[in-house]
Design a protein around this motif. Structure first.
Motif, PDB file in Angstrom:
ATOM      1  N   UNK A 148       0.877  -1.085  -0.723  1.00 40.65           N
ATOM      2  CA  UNK A 148      -0.705   0.040  -0.081  1.00 40.65           C
ATOM      3  C   UNK A 148       0.655   1.621   0.252  1.00 40.65           C
ATOM      4  N   UNK A 149       0.020   2.353   0.025  1.00 35.01           N
ATOM      5  CA  UNK A 149       0.676   3.761  -0.092  1.00 35.01           C
ATOM      6  C   UNK A 149       0.086   4.573   1.226  1.00 35.01           C
ATOM      7  N   UNK A 150       1.389   4.499   2.224  1.00 39.81           N
ATOM      8  CA  UNK A 150       0.047   5.194   3.255  1.00 39.81           C
ATOM      9  C   UNK A 150       0.274   7.367   3.192  1.00 39.81           C
ATOM     10  N   UNK A 151       0.223   7.848   3.405  1.00 42.01           N
ATOM     11  CA  UNK A 151       0.189   9.366   3.169  1.00 42.01           C
ATOM     12  C   UNK A 151       0.370  10.139   4.343  1.00 42.01           C
ATOM     13  N   UNK A 152       1.676  11.156   4.838  1.00 40.44           N
ATOM     14  CA  UNK A 152       1.940  11.643   5.566  1.00 40.44           C
ATOM     15  C   UNK A 152       1.516  11.347   6.381  1.00 40.44           C
ATOM     16  N   UNK A 153       1.982  11.312   7.622  1.00 40.00           N
ATOM     17  CA  UNK A 153       1.140  11.289   9.090  1.00 40.00           C
ATOM     18  C   UNK A 153       0.381  10.435   8.803  1.00 40.00           C
ATOM     19  N   UNK A 154      -0.552   9.963   8.888  1.00 41.13           N
ATOM     20  CA  UNK A 154      -1.593   9.213   8.140  1.00 41.13           C
ATOM     21  C   UNK A 154      -0.799   7.487   9.179  1.00 41.13           C
ATOM     22  N   UNK A 155      -1.968   6.428   8.847  1.00 36.26           N
ATOM     23  CA  UNK A 155      -1.872   4.765   9.257  1.00 36.26           C
ATOM     24  C   UNK A 155      -2.817   4.206   8.722  1.00 36.26           C
ATOM     25  N   UNK A 156      -2.201   3.219   8.274  1.00 36.07           N
ATOM     26  CA  UNK A 156      -2.929   1.901   7.716  1.00 36.07           C
ATOM     27  C   UNK A 156      -2.682   1.127   8.751  1.00 36.07           C
ATOM     28  N   UNK A 157      -4.123   0.394   9.304  1.00 38.41           N
ATOM     29  CA  UNK A 157      -4.678  -0.508  10.116  1.00 38.41           C
ATOM     30  C   UNK A 157      -5.169  -1.406   9.926  1.00 38.41           C
ATOM     31  N   UNK A 158      -4.656  -2.827  10.250  1.00 38.28           N
ATOM     32  CA  UNK A 158      -4.394  -4.129  10.143  1.00 38.28           C
ATOM     33  C   UNK A 158      -4.526  -4.985  11.276  1.00 38.28           C
ATOM     34  N   UNK A 159      -5.336  -5.848  11.460  1.00 35.26           N
ATOM     35  CA  UNK A 159      -5.912  -6.827  12.573  1.00 35.26           C
ATOM     36  C   UNK A 159      -5.069  -9.105  12.157  1.00 35.26           C
ATOM     37  N   UNK A 160      -4.413  -8.597  12.535  1.00 34.68           N
ATOM     38  CA  UNK A 160      -3.771 -10.335  12.607  1.00 34.68           C
ATOM     39  C   UNK A 160      -3.953 -10.972  13.198  1.00 34.68           C
ATOM     40  N   UNK A 161      -4.933 -12.368  12.822  1.00 36.42           N
ATOM     41  CA  UNK A 161      -5.939 -13.549  13.592  1.00 36.42           C
ATOM     42  C   UNK A 161      -4.801 -14.414  14.302  1.00 36.42           C
ATOM     43  N   UNK A 162      -4.681 -14.879  15.270  1.00 41.28           N
ATOM     44  CA  UNK A 162      -3.694 -16.038  15.697  1.00 41.28           C
ATOM     45  C   UNK A 162      -4.328 -16.508  16.295  1.00 41.28           C
ATOM     46  N   UNK A 163      -4.202 -17.964  16.397  1.00 36.77           N
ATOM     47  CA  UNK A 163      -4.726 -18.652  16.550  1.00 36.77           C
ATOM     48  C   UNK A 163      -3.969 -19.712  17.930  1.00 36.77           C
ATOM     49  N   UNK A 164      -4.250 -20.753  18.638  1.00 33.04           N
ATOM     50  CA  UNK A 164      -3.324 -21.119  19.809  1.00 33.04           C
ATOM     51  C   UNK A 164      -2.187 -21.399  19.522  1.00 33.04           C
ATOM     52  N   UNK A 165      -2.361 -22.326  17.915  1.00 29.06           N
ATOM     53  CA  UNK A 165      -1.058 -23.339  17.311  1.00 29.06           C
ATOM     54  C   UNK A 165       0.125 -22.463  17.198  1.00 29.06           C
ATOM     55  N   UNK A 166      -0.931 -20.915  16.227  1.00 28.04           N
ATOM     56  CA  UNK A 166       0.536 -20.575  15.721  1.00 28.04           C
ATOM     57  C   UNK A 166       0.871 -19.164  17.219  1.00 28.04           C
ATOM     58  N   UNK A 265      -0.404  -0.722  12.873  1.00 26.29           N
ATOM     59  CA  UNK A 265      -1.056   0.190  11.544  1.00 26.29           C
ATOM     60  C   UNK A 265      -0.021   0.116  10.750  1.00 26.29           C
ATOM     61  N   UNK A 266       0.417   0.540   9.832  1.00 22.85           N
ATOM     62  CA  UNK A 266       2.096   1.267   9.200  1.00 22.85           C
ATOM     63  C   UNK A 266       2.085   3.149   9.322  1.00 22.85           C
ATOM     64  N   UNK A 267       2.153   3.681   9.974  1.00 16.84           N
ATOM     65  CA  UNK A 267       2.416   5.097   9.934  1.00 16.84           C
ATOM     66  C   UNK A 267       3.195   5.481   9.186  1.00 16.84           C
ATOM     67  N   UNK A 268       2.734   6.446   8.173  1.00 18.02           N
ATOM     68  CA  UNK A 268       3.933   7.124   7.227  1.00 18.02           C
ATOM     69  C   UNK A 268       4.332   8.645   7.759  1.00 18.02           C
TER      70      UNK A 268
END
Length: 413
Positions: A148-166, A265-268
């Motif tokens: 992706x490409x995120x604007x300066x001083x902005x952020x893209x948020x992501x949800x990572x779902x983790x199982x018990x084994x992982x 999140x990835x912050x620009x």
């Protein structure tokens, strides 16, 4: 990777006890200190208090106090001897690009381009939106990557779902930028009010032809390298660039994730343009050898840091001794040269300088030893063989004197 300081720790005019400023006790944990700081920093952030000078001063005080208590070494020094034990010039600085203005941002970009490490904070708007839970969270499945490409001083948020084994095997989240953009990788904890509170942040670092940042939840302590630590000391002393280099290692406050959905999140962090990135989440189960190598290299680096601390003391002592003996050498050499020069001068004073004696028509000669002799014509004759001092007699005398040869017929007239 660590809970890095989020705001600029400018020293206030009147310094209060950091524990009092953050309303925490002296035996508070790192997490308790960070939580207290986060709430106060957001409360007094300049973006939310533009017309309140008092809030701005409180913001500085809160940030300054946190810069001490969030650093184990600075906290230890303060607990032992107060502010006097801290070197103000060694305090880290972070700036909020969203609050700088165009001109100051240009200056910051210039210094960054010249290699001066500048730490930047996250915009209060981003933190506020996350805390209120009004951000858009996109899914990031384990074993996939998203660009992706995120604007300066902005952020893209992501949800990572983790199982018990992982979760048991370990999780790694990494971000890279082939365009060498500046960015921050952020990790948020679920807040009791339904939003997300910032827990960890990792600034991108140049790694070969890309910039990258990563968070490693592998059930053992993983460190990040903070290039701004001791930056001023390193600039003043080139040798410190080596000895202080490993002092930038900062421990991550979170070494494992529980099963469930976690927010990253990835912050620009670019000064003027968007940041291009690729984020990926992987399970360490398929990277067992790599995980063991990382654990081993982390241990080696920590041992090396301790070794360098001891070696620096030895090196500084040896260097000081070397400077002493080289200075002594220069002094002794100069002393010997001066003594020999003076000796030559004294020797030359014993020399009697002679000049060629001039015999005038009156038959007098002068010598340079301070006395003069007047020789009469008769005296001159007495020293020259021959009856009448004629030229023939002089020639005969010269032949005897210089050649000492009794030439046949030399006495004949």
């Amino acid at each position: 990777m660590s809970g890095s300081k989020l705001e600029g720790p400018s020293a206030p005019t009147i310094r209060r006890d950091p524990y009092e400023v953050l309303s925490v006790s002296r035996d508070s944990s790192d997490q308790e200190i960070k939580t207290a700081y986060r709430k106060l920093a957001l409360k007094y952030h300049p973006d939310k208090n533009a017309n309140n000078p008092e809030a701005s001063e409180r913001f500085k005080e809160v940030a300054y106090s946190y810069s001490i208590l969030s650093d184990p070494e600075k906290r230890r020094q303060y607990d032992m001897a107060g502010f006097e034990a801290l070197e103000a010039e060694g305090m880290d600085m972070e700036i909020d690009l969203s609050n700088l203005g165009t001109v100051n941002t240009m200056f910051a970009a210039l210094f960054s381009k010249l290699g001066v490490p500048i730490k930047t904070t996250i915009s209060a708007n981003v933190l506020d939106e996350a805390l209120n839970g009004t951000v858009t969270v996109r899914p990031l499945p384990i074993g996939t990557s998203v660009s992706g490409k995120v604007e300066k001083q902005n952020a893209h948020f992501f949800g990572v779902t983790v199982s018990d084994e992982q979760a048991e095997a370990g999780i790694v989240v990494r971000v890279t930028s082939a365009a060498q953009s500046k960015f921050k990788l952020l990790y948020f904890e679920h807040d009791v009010n339904g939003g997300y509170g910032l827990a960890l942040q990792e600034d991108s670092e140049k790694a070969g032809k890309v910039t990258s940042a990563g968070m490693y939840f592998l059930h053992f302590q993983v460190y990040r390298m903070d290039s701004t630590v001791n930056a001023l000391a390193m600039a003043k002393d080139p040798e410190a660039a080596f000895f202080k280099r490993l002092e930038g290692l900062q421990p991550c406050e979170v070494s494992q994730l529980n099963a469930g959905t976690h927010i990253f999140a990835v912050y620009g962090d670019n000064f003027f343009k968007p940041a291009s990135y690729t984020i990926e989440a992987v399970c360490a189960k398929t990277y067992e050898d790599t995980t063991h190598k990382l654990q081993d290299i982390e241990a080696q680096i920590l041992r090396k840091r301790n070794e360098l601390r001891q070696f620096e003391t030895e090196y500084r002592k040896a260097l000081s001794r070397f400077q002493e003996v080289t200075n002594r050498y220069s002094q002794e050499k100069q002393s010997v040269d001066e003594l020999l020069k003076e000796r030559d001068t004294i020797h030359s004073s014993f020399t009697v300088t002679r000049t060629v004696a001039t015999i005038s028509g009156s038959g007098s000669g002068h010598f340079s030893n301070g006395s003069s002799s007047k020789l009469s014509g008769e005296d001159l004759k007495a020293d020259i063989p021959g009856e009448d001092g004629s030229s023939d007699s002089k020639d005969k005398y010269s032949k005897r004197k210089w050649f000492n040869l009794n030439l046949k017929g030399s006495e004949k007239k």
